[in-house]
Design a protein around this motif. Structure first.
Motif, PDB file in Angstrom:
ATOM      1  N   HIS A  81       0.849  -1.193   0.000  1.00 35.75           N
ATOM      2  CA  HIS A  81       0.000   0.000   0.000  1.00 35.75           C
ATOM      3  C   HIS A  81       0.883   1.241   0.000  1.00 35.75           C
ATOM      4  N   SER A  82       0.451   2.248  -0.744  1.00 36.01           N
ATOM      5  CA  SER A  82       1.215   3.501  -0.805  1.00 36.01           C
ATOM      6  C   SER A  82       0.476   4.577  -0.019  1.00 36.01           C
ATOM      7  N   THR A  83       1.240   5.530   0.522  1.00 39.97           N
ATOM      8  CA  THR A  83       0.593   6.619   1.263  1.00 39.97           C
ATOM      9  C   THR A  83       0.045   7.681   0.303  1.00 39.97           C
ATOM     10  N   LEU A 104      -7.170  10.857  -3.351  1.00 39.63           N
ATOM     11  CA  LEU A 104      -7.229  11.537  -2.052  1.00 39.63           C
ATOM     12  C   LEU A 104      -6.464  12.849  -2.212  1.00 39.63           C
ATOM     13  N   TYR A 122     -12.616   8.277   4.597  1.00 35.24           N
ATOM     14  CA  TYR A 122     -11.705   8.530   3.474  1.00 35.24           C
ATOM     15  C   TYR A 122     -12.335   9.548   2.513  1.00 35.24           C
ATOM     16  N   ARG A 163     -12.397  12.978   4.211  1.00 35.74           N
ATOM     17  CA  ARG A 163     -11.066  13.609   4.317  1.00 35.74           C
ATOM     18  C   ARG A 163     -10.619  14.155   2.969  1.00 35.74           C
ATOM     19  N   LEU A 194      -4.152   9.903  11.088  1.00 33.00           N
ATOM     20  CA  LEU A 194      -5.310   9.517  10.273  1.00 33.00           C
ATOM     21  C   LEU A 194      -4.881   8.619   9.117  1.00 33.00           C
ATOM     22  N   ILE A 195      -3.726   8.918   8.531  1.00 36.53           N
ATOM     23  CA  ILE A 195      -3.237   8.082   7.421  1.00 36.53           C
ATOM     24  C   ILE A 195      -2.932   6.675   7.944  1.00 36.53           C
ATOM     25  N   SER A 240      -6.191   4.836   8.633  1.00 39.43           N
ATOM     26  CA  SER A 240      -6.891   4.537   7.377  1.00 39.43           C
ATOM     27  C   SER A 240      -6.236   3.352   6.669  1.00 39.43           C
ATOM     28  N   ILE A 241      -4.932   3.445   6.494  1.00 43.03           N
ATOM     29  CA  ILE A 241      -4.232   2.381   5.755  1.00 43.03           C
ATOM     30  C   ILE A 241      -4.268   1.068   6.538  1.00 43.03           C
ATOM     31  N   LYS A 267      -7.624  -0.918   6.833  1.00 44.40           N
ATOM     32  CA  LYS A 267      -7.969  -1.664   5.600  1.00 44.40           C
ATOM     33  C   LYS A 267      -7.089  -2.889   5.445  1.00 44.40           C
TER      34      LYS A 267
HETATM   35  N1  URA Z   1      -3.971   5.854   1.584  1.00 42.81           N
HETATM   36  C1  URA Z   1      -4.974   5.495   2.411  1.00 42.81           C
HETATM   37  O1  URA Z   1      -5.537   4.410   2.273  1.00 42.81           O
HETATM   38  N2  URA Z   1      -5.352   6.323   3.377  1.00 42.81           N
HETATM   39  C2  URA Z   1      -4.764   7.513   3.590  1.00 42.81           C
HETATM   40  O2  URA Z   1      -5.147   8.209   4.501  1.00 42.81           O
HETATM   41  C3  URA Z   1      -3.711   7.914   2.734  1.00 42.81           C
HETATM   42  C4  URA Z   1      -3.329   7.057   1.733  1.00 42.81           C
END
Ligand code: URA
Length: 451
Positions: free
Chosen positions: A92-94, A124, A175, A178, A189-190, A193-194, A197
């Motif tokens: 997963h990437s930010t 995002l 998501y 935001r 929060l990042i 969120s990541i 999931k």
């Molecule tokens: N990717 C995500 O799933 N969530 C975030 O908050 C930023 C990047």
């Protein structure tokens, strides 16, 4: 007493907003109540937007971050994929601009025998989203119910969906909120969120691509390392193997930005070509996925295996198969004319001779959002055809009048502002920059010296 009535008497969103606004530490119960009530639809967007902004400005403690991640994870089901014999590994990437590596990595790892149950997000802020890119493929369904997601995984080893009502529903709502409220740029929060999931996917290991630079949410290496450590710590607390690569996002990755355009560039990489930075980053991340997945003893060996699999055509076949199983038109993978096409193009020319010394990456991403490639309000539809193709990147020599980039657009009213942003984002000097930023800045959470 009716339990809903009891919780209504003890929990008020306004109290939690004010407490965070004033720099207080929220309890696990307060965070759980906020997440659960919002997911159920019992708290309006405007109150949660205010709370998110308070978090962006005030931050969170480790205990609050853990409570938020756990509450978001428990808002839905955690997949049990133990019936699938292979290791489950995801990446997963930010978030970045032109960052399309997920579409390459899922089929690479699946072709190597790993299972990749990928739950991704939409665009995002100024960054693009995997789901929006996949939806540029005609017919592709990112909203598979869990049973179908599992069937695709069993059949081809990789599947890519979004957060659903069943898996990570809290992240689905937060998501989207935001994205349009300027509340993305918080490491807490990042992380929540990541990781909520990813932990819901039932994976064994995870490779994180934490971006740093002008197009990243964490602009400095220090902030990116902080976020990386937060996520590695969260994953390890849950018993997962996690590694985070801090990678460069000071200019867009690859040359194409925009949903359908990015699918074209993905296919170029899957055919063994594509821009060098994109190809190299994909191979490095794939190397780590294969290593953590136990099919390569070192990252270097994982890279080599990935290169071979791409050269053999097995990865492209895997991607085509996944597209087909998720309802997409596999012909659009072989014929880019079957992908959505913009009606008009506009070239941006260099104002002088010299060298590109920087390319303000967030502005390039914002230009794409303005063209319609991302959302400004939650309910906006994304235009899959629009975007930008960069002909010149940092380090390239340019002559006056030469094309720096081409804008692909549909709406005349949007193009002037996008053009201005793109022109302003190129910095051209008489001589090239002394130092080139590396593609990979650091690796955090390395499990031993296995390089
Ligand atoms: N990717 C995500 O799933 N969530 C975030 O908050 C930023 C990047």
């Amino acid at each position: 007493m009716n339990p809903t009535l009891a919780s209504a008497q003890t929990f008020r969103a306004i109290d939690v907003i004010r407490k965070k606004r004033d720099g207080g530490e929220l309890s696990r119960t307060e965070i759980e109540s906020l997440v659960n009530d919002y997911t159920r639809g019992d708290i309006p967007d405007y109150q949660v937007s205010a709370w998110l902004m308070a978090v962006v400005l005030r931050g969170m403690t480790r205990a609050e971050t853990a409570a938020l991640t756990d509450a978001m994870l428990r808002s839905g089901d955690v997949l049990d994929l133990s019936s699938l014999p292979a290791k489950k590994v995801d990446k997963h990437s930010t978030g970045g601009v032109g960052d399309k590596t997920s579409l390459v990595l899922a089929p690479v790892a699946a072709a190597a025998g790993i299972v990749v149950p990928m739950i991704s997000g939409r665009g995002l802020g100024h960054t693009g989203g995997t789901l929006d890119k996949l939806e540029a493929i005609p017919g592709f369904n990112v909203n598979l119910p869990v049973a179908q997601f599992r069937r695709v995984l069993e059949t081809c080893g990789c599947a890519m969906i979004g957060q659903t009502a069943e898996i990570a529903p809290a992240d689905r709502k937060l998501y989207a909120l935001r994205d349009v409220t300027g509340t993305v740029e918080s490491p807490y929060l990042i992380c929540a969120s990541i990781m909520s999931k990813k932990l819901a996917e039932g994976i064994d290991a995870l490779v994180l691509d934490v971006k740093t630079g002008s197009g990243a949410f964490m602009k400095s290496d220090k902030d990116a390392a902080f976020l990386a450590e937060l996520m590695v710590e969260t994953g390890e607390r849950m018993g997962k193997q996690i590694v985070a690569l801090i990678t460069d996002m000071d200019q867009p990755l690859g040359c194409m930005i925009g949903n359908a355009l990015e699918v074209i560039e993905v296919v170029e990489v899957l055919r063994g070509g594509g821009p060098e930075d994109l190809r190299q980053l994909c191979l490095e991340l794939a190397g780590w996925m294969l290593h953590l997945g136990g099919v390569a003893t070192t990252v270097t060996e994982g890279r080599k295996q990935s290169e071979k699999l791409i050269a053999s055509g097995a990865v492209l076949d895997k991607f085509r198969r996944m597209v087909e199983l998720q309802g997409g038109d596999p012909q659009s993978i072989d014929d880019p004319k079957k992908l959505p096409q913009a009606q008009r193009t506009m070239s941006i020319s260099s104002p002088k001779n010299g060298y590109v010394v920087s390319l303000q990456c967030e502005q390039v991403g914002t230009a794409c959002v303005i063209l319609g490639g991302g959302r400004e309000r939650k309910e906006d539809a994304v235009d899959p055809a629009v975007g930008i193709v960069l002909h010149k990147k940092v380090g390239d020599a340019v002559s006056v009048g030469e094309s720096l980039a081409t804008i692909y657009y549909n709406a005349d009213v949007r193009v002037a502002r996008a053009r201005q942003l793109l022109e302003e984002s190129y910095q051209i000097a008489d001589s090239p920059a002394h130092e080139r930023r590396p593609l990979i800045h650091r690796v955090i959470g390395k499990p031993g010296e296995k390089n």
